[in-house]
Design a protein around this motif. Structure first.
Motif, short mmCIF file in Angstrom:
data_model
loop_
_atom_site.label_atom_id
_atom_site.label_comp_id
_atom_site.label_asym_id
_atom_site.label_seq_id
_atom_site.Cartn_x
_atom_site.Cartn_y
_atom_site.Cartn_z
N ARG A 152 14.85 30.68 39.35
CA ARG A 152 16.25 30.49 39.71
C ARG A 152 16.44 30.55 41.22
NH1 ARG A 152 19.10 34.76 36.22
NH2 ARG A 152 17.02 35.39 35.66
N ILE A 153 15.73 31.44 41.90
CA ILE A 153 15.83 31.53 43.36
C ILE A 153 15.33 30.24 43.99
CG2 ILE A 153 14.87 32.69 45.40
CD1 ILE A 153 14.94 35.30 43.78
N MET A 154 14.23 29.69 43.47
CA MET A 154 13.70 28.43 43.99
C MET A 154 14.70 27.30 43.81
SD MET A 154 10.82 28.68 45.49
CE MET A 154 10.38 26.98 45.52
N GLU A 155 15.35 27.24 42.66
CA GLU A 155 16.34 26.18 42.42
C GLU A 155 17.51 26.29 43.38
OE1 GLU A 155 17.31 26.57 38.29
OE2 GLU A 155 15.38 25.75 37.63
N LYS A 156 18.00 27.48 43.62
CA LYS A 156 19.12 27.67 44.54
C LYS A 156 18.70 27.33 45.97
CE LYS A 156 21.82 30.83 41.89
NZ LYS A 156 23.17 31.24 42.01
N THR A 157 17.48 27.69 46.34
CA THR A 157 16.99 27.38 47.68
C THR A 157 16.88 25.88 47.87
OG1 THR A 157 15.72 29.44 47.67
CG2 THR A 157 15.11 27.80 49.32
N ILE A 158 16.36 25.18 46.89
CA ILE A 158 16.24 23.72 46.98
C ILE A 158 17.62 23.09 47.08
CG2 ILE A 158 15.55 21.66 45.68
CD1 ILE A 158 13.12 23.31 44.69
N GLY A 159 18.56 23.59 46.30
CA GLY A 159 19.93 23.06 46.38
C GLY A 159 20.53 23.28 47.76
N MET A 160 20.31 24.44 48.36
CA MET A 160 20.83 24.72 49.69
C MET A 160 20.16 23.81 50.72
SD MET A 160 21.04 28.30 51.80
CE MET A 160 19.31 28.32 52.22
N LEU A 161 18.86 23.63 50.61
CA LEU A 161 18.17 22.76 51.56
C LEU A 161 18.61 21.32 51.42
CD1 LEU A 161 14.55 24.23 51.42
CD2 LEU A 161 16.21 24.44 53.26
N ASP A 162 18.89 20.87 50.21
CA ASP A 162 19.39 19.51 50.01
C ASP A 162 20.74 19.32 50.67
OD1 ASP A 162 17.17 18.68 48.66
OD2 ASP A 162 18.02 18.99 46.65
N SER A 163 21.58 20.34 50.68
CA SER A 163 22.90 20.22 51.30
C SER A 163 22.79 20.20 52.82
CB SER A 163 23.80 21.36 50.85
OG SER A 163 23.34 22.58 51.41
N ILE A 164 21.74 20.76 53.38
CA ILE A 164 21.57 20.79 54.83
C ILE A 164 20.85 19.55 55.34
CG2 ILE A 164 20.50 22.08 56.74
CD1 ILE A 164 20.78 24.58 55.10
N GLN A 165 20.19 18.81 54.46
CA GLN A 165 19.40 17.63 54.85
C GLN A 165 20.23 16.68 55.71
OE1 GLN A 165 18.06 15.43 51.51
NE2 GLN A 165 15.97 16.16 51.68
N PRO A 166 19.57 16.07 56.69
CA PRO A 166 20.32 15.10 57.52
C PRO A 166 20.90 13.98 56.64
CG PRO A 166 18.14 15.54 58.43
CD PRO A 166 18.21 16.21 57.11
N LYS A 167 22.10 13.51 57.03
CA LYS A 167 22.82 12.52 56.24
C LYS A 167 22.15 11.15 56.29
CE LYS A 167 27.27 14.72 56.68
NZ LYS A 167 28.63 14.61 57.18
N HIS A 168 21.38 10.88 57.33
CA HIS A 168 20.79 9.53 57.44
C HIS A 168 19.76 9.29 56.34
CE1 HIS A 168 17.60 11.77 59.57
NE2 HIS A 168 16.81 10.73 59.30
N GLU A 169 19.20 10.34 55.76
CA GLU A 169 18.29 10.14 54.63
C GLU A 169 19.06 9.73 53.38
OE1 GLU A 169 15.79 13.48 53.96
OE2 GLU A 169 14.90 13.39 55.97
N ARG A 170 20.33 10.04 53.36
CA ARG A 170 21.16 9.66 52.21
C ARG A 170 22.00 8.42 52.51
NH1 ARG A 170 24.39 14.85 51.24
NH2 ARG A 170 23.19 15.89 52.84
N GLY A 171 21.72 7.76 53.61
CA GLY A 171 22.43 6.53 53.91
C GLY A 171 23.39 6.64 55.05
N GLY A 172 23.61 7.80 55.63
CA GLY A 172 24.52 7.96 56.76
C GLY A 172 23.74 8.09 58.04
#
Length: 174
Positions: A152-172
């Motif tokens: 569960r800690i790993m899942e929450k950490t991955i979710g937090m890192l995904d939210s911090i990811q630069p937007k240009h990887e998601r198309g911005g």
């Protein structure tokens, strides 16, 4: 622990024991207070049987000891006199650089902190952490599954890192 009787300690004091037994008794004295007390009693009882030094012998012994001490003192003074004097150089006392002084370190830390605060680095950092926290908190509730705590800690950490990811990887663009 084996204890010796008063009579046995009396034999030890009168030196009536074999050398091995004497060594055994001496070793025992170091570890047994009760036997030490009995040994002291035997010494007290046998004190009249010990030879008494004549007054002349006492003073001669004291004089010999004092002469020995005086001789060793004069020898040590002679040895000290032979030691070379330390070479002293006329150098000025080197003062440490102001760069090594703690006040300088505090001043530099305060200046860097002021610079970071005035440029808004701390503010933007706080916003990113706040948005990451809201993303983690706003995520849908996880159904009660039997996954491990570390999973569960790993899942929450991955979710937090995904939210911090630069937007240009998601198309911005960042």
């Amino acid at each position: 622990m084996k204890h010796y009787s008063l009579e046995q300690w009396g034999r030890y004091v009168r030196e009536e024991l074999a050398m091995e037994e004497q060594l055994e008794y001496e070793a025992h004295l170091g570890s047994c207070d009760q036997c030490l007390e009995q040994y002291m009693q035997c010494l007290e009882l046998a004190r009249d049987s010990f030879p008494v030094l004549a007054e002349q012998t006492k003073t001669a012994m004291a004089d010999a000891v004092m002469q020995s001490i005086a001789a060793s003192v004069t020898q040590s003074e002679a040895i000290d006199a032979r030691k070379p004097e330390p070479v002293t150089q006329n150098h000025k006392k080197i003062t440490p650089s102001f760069l090594r002084h703690p006040v300088f370190h505090y001043a530099v830390a305060a200046a860097v902190t002021f610079l970071l605060m005035s440029t808004g680095v701390f503010h933007s950092l706080a916003e990113r952490v706040g948005s990451a926290e809201t993303n983690v908190v706003a995520s849908p509730p996880v159904q009660e599954d039997r996954s491990s705590v570390s999973q569960r800690i790993m899942e929450k950490t991955i979710g937090m890192l995904d939210s911090i990811q630069p937007k240009h990887e998601r198309g911005g663009n960042r």
